[in-house]
Design an enzyme around this catalytic site. Structure first.
Site, PDB file in Angstrom:
ATOM      1  N   HIS A  72     -58.241  48.841 -30.991  1.00  0.00           N
ATOM      2  CA  HIS A  72     -57.467  50.076 -30.840  1.00  0.00           C
ATOM      3  C   HIS A  72     -58.228  51.277 -31.373  1.00  0.00           C
ATOM      4  O   HIS A  72     -58.238  52.346 -30.755  1.00  0.00           O
ATOM      5  CB  HIS A  72     -56.122  49.924 -31.559  1.00  0.00           C
ATOM      6  CG  HIS A  72     -55.340  51.181 -31.638  1.00  0.00           C
ATOM      7  ND1 HIS A  72     -54.887  51.701 -32.825  1.00  0.00           N
ATOM      8  CD2 HIS A  72     -54.945  52.050 -30.683  1.00  0.00           C
ATOM      9  CE1 HIS A  72     -54.240  52.835 -32.588  1.00  0.00           C
ATOM     10  NE2 HIS A  72     -54.258  53.058 -31.303  1.00  0.00           N
ATOM     11  N   GLU A  75     -60.649  52.425 -28.842  1.00  0.00           N
ATOM     12  CA  GLU A  75     -60.038  53.231 -27.781  1.00  0.00           C
ATOM     13  C   GLU A  75     -60.082  54.717 -28.149  1.00  0.00           C
ATOM     14  O   GLU A  75     -60.366  55.574 -27.313  1.00  0.00           O
ATOM     15  CB  GLU A  75     -58.600  52.773 -27.573  1.00  0.00           C
ATOM     16  CG  GLU A  75     -57.783  53.656 -26.639  1.00  0.00           C
ATOM     17  CD  GLU A  75     -56.304  53.572 -26.940  1.00  0.00           C
ATOM     18  OE1 GLU A  75     -55.638  54.631 -26.945  1.00  0.00           O
ATOM     19  OE2 GLU A  75     -55.800  52.460 -27.188  1.00  0.00           O
ATOM     20  N   HIS A  76     -59.803  55.036 -29.422  1.00  0.00           N
ATOM     21  CA  HIS A  76     -59.844  56.431 -29.890  1.00  0.00           C
ATOM     22  C   HIS A  76     -61.273  56.985 -29.851  1.00  0.00           C
ATOM     23  O   HIS A  76     -61.504  58.111 -29.393  1.00  0.00           O
ATOM     24  CB  HIS A  76     -59.319  56.512 -31.326  1.00  0.00           C
ATOM     25  CG  HIS A  76     -57.838  56.442 -31.434  1.00  0.00           C
ATOM     26  ND1 HIS A  76     -57.064  57.488 -31.896  1.00  0.00           N
ATOM     27  CD2 HIS A  76     -56.960  55.451 -31.143  1.00  0.00           C
ATOM     28  CE1 HIS A  76     -55.795  57.147 -31.893  1.00  0.00           C
ATOM     29  NE2 HIS A  76     -55.697  55.905 -31.447  1.00  0.00           N
ATOM     30  N   GLU A 155     -51.635  57.204 -37.544  1.00  0.00           N
ATOM     31  CA  GLU A 155     -50.815  56.698 -36.442  1.00  0.00           C
ATOM     32  C   GLU A 155     -50.000  55.489 -36.895  1.00  0.00           C
ATOM     33  O   GLU A 155     -48.828  55.348 -36.533  1.00  0.00           O
ATOM     34  CB  GLU A 155     -51.708  56.326 -35.259  1.00  0.00           C
ATOM     35  CG  GLU A 155     -50.944  55.874 -34.030  1.00  0.00           C
ATOM     36  CD  GLU A 155     -51.857  55.543 -32.863  1.00  0.00           C
ATOM     37  OE1 GLU A 155     -51.352  54.978 -31.875  1.00  0.00           O
ATOM     38  OE2 GLU A 155     -53.072  55.835 -32.935  1.00  0.00           O
TER      39      GLU A 155
END
Length: 451
Positions: A72, A75-76, A155
């Site tokens: 994840h 992905e950023h 997040e």
């Protein structure tokens, strides 16, 4: 699970349909580039726009122990800097060309997409090819890796740590998938994310971000020939790294061996909820059983006309909602869930008694052919109407192939779901919710002393 796409961290399969276009016009074309990149083209000529997606066959399931959240986080990072793109320039170029873009990570895959006017498709391919090969990862405190690591930590605070329902679900799934690779939460554990290093990121990039580990899906106002020419130009030149070995960490999920009850309370909770998580299945593991379970759960608790809703909400007034659903669009077995929220003045214990009494009664007396037919048609209709969304179709083909499925699995879905018999649907739910099956029961409650 109903075949409807949800975005964000966890993307589930979208749906297919037979809505408005001629089947010949709509039929997808597939081919592969010499470097191993798979390509799917889904023509949709109703508007001069395209959805361009690149799917990488890597997700949280592939992370090594102690490094949760890396897929994840990556992905950023993919939106930050490359050799030829400055910070934020990727998003700026998409925006200047009138497009939208985003990405999402699952246990099973990571996907990136842009939706633009068709004349900008080549530009989108150039951008994706650039970040497939020339991403910048360094130890600069203000650089892409460190700064985005902090973003992901925040997040997690907002999406998980500040969300009582998400906290409880994470607790439940950790038990359900204990010692299975899915136990790794997609967003990552806070301490493990904080400990991720640029070296971890570079190793992950080199291992998985390679054309032979990627699937290109283009849906929209294009022909297969147009896409092939552009794909060869932008992606075909990329040499495979040879490190994307394709050895996924998938394995069958063992059945629960004991029943557990988990509880989480928080002052933010105003409406209690009750749920039970049982071992389910997945389309990848057992497609026929998965379809039968989806139909059976639609009859049982799939909406306001379902058996449980009519009894518990409309007749007995002990619940304000009730639902049954299975996570069948992961590669490995996901949970089958019964959930409900009590009506005012009804305790969770009273609600549980009523739900389980109704469940046992329905499973004992069976389904009627009429309600099974209605459930089958509802699922097929959702698939049919979804073809009107080219982004849905790009998602369903991409996710299916990333899980090891085929284009035919997508094309055959409506007929297969309509082929589920009353006996098969009933047998599926009887098996999953059988008295010999253990489960995890979850209670979400207001904090002590709160109303």
């Amino acid at each position: 699970m109903k075949r409807i796409l949800t975005g964000g961290l966890f993307a589930l399969s979208a749906v297919l349909s037979t809505a408005s276009a001629d089947d010949t016009d709509w039929a997808p074309t597939t081919f592969s580039l010499d470097n191993g990149m798979e390509v799917v083209v889904v023509p949709d000529h109703r508007a001069p726009v395209v959805t361009h997606m690149v799917w990488y066959k890597v997700g949280a399931v592939d992370e090594v122990p102690g490094k949760s959240g890396l897929a994840h986080l990556f992905e950023h990072i993919m939106f930050k800097e490359t050799d030829d793109l400055g910070p934020g320039e990727f998003d700026d170029i998409v925006s200047r060309n009138g497009g939208v873009n985003n990405a999402f990570t699952s246990w099973d895959y990571t996907a990136y997409y842009e939706r633009v006017a068709k004349q900008h498709l080549g530009t989108m391919m150039a951008l994706e090819a650039e970040r497939m090969t020339d991403l910048i990862i360094n130890d600069d405190p203000e650089g892409p890796f460190i700064s985005e690591r902090d973003v992901v930590k925040e997040e997690r605070r907002q999406r998980i740590d500040n969300n009582p329902g998400a906290i409880l679900q994470e607790m439940v799934l950790s038990e359900l998938w204990k010692d299975h690779p899915y136990e790794i939460t997609v967003i990552g554990k806070m301490d493990e994310v904080a400990a991720l290093t640029p070296e971890d990121g570079m190793a992950f990039y080199k291992e998985y971000y390679s054309p032979e580990n990627a699937i290109l899906v283009v849906a929209g106002d294009v022909t297969p020939e147009e896409v092939r020419v552009m794909a060869e130009e932008h992606y075909g030149r990329i040499k495979p790294t040879g490190t994307a070995h394709g050895n996924r960490k998938w394995e069958s999920v063992p059945l629960l061996t004991e029943t557990k009850e988990l509880e989480y309370s928080d002052p933010k909770i105003r409406q209690p909820s009750w749920s039970r998580y049982y071992n389910g299945t997945s389309e990848s593991r057992d497609r026929d059983f998965s379809y039968a379970l989806d139909v059976g759960l639609e009859v049982l608790g799939g909406g306001m006309t379902s058996r449980l809703y009519q009894s518990l909400v409309e007749e007995q007034n002990v619940a304000i909602n009730v639902n049954t659903v299975a996570w069948t669009t992961l590669h490995d077995e996901g949970p089958a869930v019964i959930s409900a929220s009590p009506a005012p003045g009804v305790s969770l214990e009273e609600l549980e008694t009523a739900v389980m009494a109704d469940l046992e009664e329905v499973l004992a007396e069976g389904f009627t052919d009429e309600e099974v037919e209605r459930a089958r048609n509802k699922l097929a209709a959702s698939a049919i109407y979804a073809r009107d969304s080219q982004s849905n179709m790009a998602n369903v083909f991409g996710s299916t192939l990333a899980l090891g499925g085929t284009v035919d699995d997508v094309l055959d879905y409506p007929d297969n779901i309509r082929g589920v018999t009353t006996e098969e649907a009933l047998a599926a739910v009887r098996k999953v919710f059988g008295p010999d099956r253990h489960y995890i029961e979850a209670h979400l409650l207001p904090a002590e002393g709160d109303s």
